[in-house]
Scaffold this active site. Sequence first.
Site, PDB file in Angstrom:
ATOM      1  N   TYR A   1     -38.385 -31.904   2.353  1.00  0.00           N
ATOM      2  CA  TYR A   1     -39.446 -31.766   3.366  1.00  0.00           C
ATOM      3  C   TYR A   1     -40.722 -31.200   2.763  1.00  0.00           C
ATOM      4  O   TYR A   1     -40.671 -30.271   1.949  1.00  0.00           O
ATOM      5  CB  TYR A   1     -38.979 -30.811   4.473  1.00  0.00           C
ATOM      6  CG  TYR A   1     -37.877 -31.382   5.345  1.00  0.00           C
ATOM      7  CD1 TYR A   1     -38.086 -32.530   6.104  1.00  0.00           C
ATOM      8  CD2 TYR A   1     -36.641 -30.756   5.407  1.00  0.00           C
ATOM      9  CE1 TYR A   1     -37.075 -33.048   6.898  1.00  0.00           C
ATOM     10  CE2 TYR A   1     -35.621 -31.255   6.208  1.00  0.00           C
ATOM     11  CZ  TYR A   1     -35.845 -32.409   6.951  1.00  0.00           C
ATOM     12  OH  TYR A   1     -34.851 -32.911   7.736  1.00  0.00           O
TER      13      TYR A   1
ATOM     14  N   LYS B   1     -21.195  -0.636   8.316  1.00  0.00           N
ATOM     15  CA  LYS B   1     -21.938  -1.141   9.476  1.00  0.00           C
ATOM     16  C   LYS B   1     -22.302  -2.613   9.251  1.00  0.00           C
ATOM     17  O   LYS B   1     -22.154  -3.115   8.127  1.00  0.00           O
ATOM     18  CB  LYS B   1     -23.178  -0.283   9.725  1.00  0.00           C
ATOM     19  CG  LYS B   1     -24.236  -0.352   8.652  1.00  0.00           C
ATOM     20  CD  LYS B   1     -25.272   0.736   8.870  1.00  0.00           C
ATOM     21  CE  LYS B   1     -26.245   0.808   7.721  1.00  0.00           C
ATOM     22  NZ  LYS B   1     -27.598   0.482   8.029  1.00  0.00           N
TER      23      LYS B   1
HETATM   24  C1  LIG Z   1     -27.795   6.839   7.836  1.00  0.00           C
HETATM   25  C2  LIG Z   1     -27.420   5.906   6.742  1.00  0.00           C
HETATM   26  N1  LIG Z   1     -26.655   6.357   5.738  1.00  0.00           N
HETATM   27  C3  LIG Z   1     -26.300   5.545   4.712  1.00  0.00           C
HETATM   28  C4  LIG Z   1     -26.715   4.234   4.657  1.00  0.00           C
HETATM   29  C5  LIG Z   1     -26.328   3.371   3.487  1.00  0.00           C
HETATM   30  O1  LIG Z   1     -27.458   2.981   2.786  1.00  0.00           O
HETATM   31  P1  LIG Z   1     -27.357   2.064   1.485  1.00  0.00           P
HETATM   32  O2  LIG Z   1     -26.779   0.778   1.941  1.00  0.00           O
HETATM   33  O3  LIG Z   1     -28.753   1.918   1.023  1.00  0.00           O
HETATM   34  O4  LIG Z   1     -26.471   2.778   0.541  1.00  0.00           O
HETATM   35  C6  LIG Z   1     -27.523   3.738   5.680  1.00  0.00           C
HETATM   36  C7  LIG Z   1     -28.012   2.359   5.619  1.00  0.00           C
HETATM   37  O5  LIG Z   1     -29.057   1.978   6.051  1.00  0.00           O
HETATM   38  C8  LIG Z   1     -27.880   4.601   6.760  1.00  0.00           C
HETATM   39  O6  LIG Z   1     -28.654   4.164   7.759  1.00  0.00           O
END
Ligand SMILES: Cc1ncc(COP(=O)(O)O)c(C=O)c1O
Length: 366
Positions: free
Chosen positions: A256, A35
């Site tokens: 800055y 994602k």
């Molecule tokens: C439903 C779900 N599964 C898995 C993951 C993966 O998590 P991580 O990146 O902490 O391994 C996420 C990430 O937020 C998630 O929302």
Amino acid sequence: MPRPIQATIHADALKANLARVRNAAIDARVWAVVKANAYGHGIERAFEGLRGADGFALLDLNEAERVRALGWRGPILLLEGVFDARDLELCSRLDLWHTVHCDEQIDMLAAHKTQSGHRVFLKMNSGMNRLGFKPQRFRSAWTRLDALPQVEEISLMTHFSDADGAKGISAQMEEFERVTQDLPGERTVANSAATLRHAASSAVRGDWVRPGIAVYGSVPDFPEHDAAHWALQPAMTLSSRLIGVQELSAGDTVGYGSNFSASGPLRIGVVACGYADGYPRHCNTGTPILVNGVRTRMVGRVSMDMVTVDLTPVPAAGIGSEVTLWGRSSGGAVLSIDEVAQAAGTVGYELMCALALRVPVVVHEG
Ligand SMILES: Cc1ncc(COP(=O)(O)O)c(C=O)c1O
């Protein structure tokens, strides 16, 4: 010549990290979580390193289309399910597995005319209180889904709030197991932290694990553990070069706000990287940074296009010298993204996701 800043995606590190999480959950299949454009790495760029996964988990239909366009025919899971009834058409066309976390998504499925059966992951809210059915509502949701001709297979899912910390996962895990123990279907519960820290338990491993951050080489439970502890390798390097050098005298200030003042003669370098590249503005004097692979510190405030560094440990450095903001230097020295994130009061996730579009990215096959 473009500005010398560049991000490098290390396919070899992605492969090694994937193997590492697989090893932690040896009999489970692995959803590589891609994602947020593969946590800022770019789905297309990360694909080569992650194609050894059993499936890809993501949020956006458009990201699912991109994974299919890369030729991936295996499972793809929508971690938040559909956002609109029309998305179900695309789920069928792209053969996506999708999460069901609320009654409205069941309503959409019930009204959906489809030839192909849907594979769904029914999500329990076992304590995180974001998405999912509360334990007392979970079984009735399962029964409703089970009665739908549109549904071919129901798997079971939950997500931990504290897999990386002291509170741990036991209360959520017990609740999930109590409610689901006699339900059929595959299980997935573990993110990176749960996979690395708790997957010795077969219930935590489940049938699928869902690591994200660990495959990108950032440590889910930093600073309790570091990358060496979990044998993770950075999959993203942010590098640049010195474009200026200044010789300071005692009392001279930098940048800055003049919030850094030299206590004596000091040689500083000016790096072509700023917050408009995704380097966090909250980093301040003392944030670690590598020049020619040598660890030194940032001084002064991060500006839009530049940061300034103390050159005391690298007297030979000058204009053109290599700077590693995080990741691997060309000589192999490593600066973990987690340390930089900590200096900015955040986590590695945020830094990788915030890599700016203006930064050119190359993939290093390794
Ligand atoms: C439903 C779900 N599964 C898995 C993951 C993966 O998590 P991580 O990146 O902490 O391994 C996420 C990430 O937020 C998630 O929302």
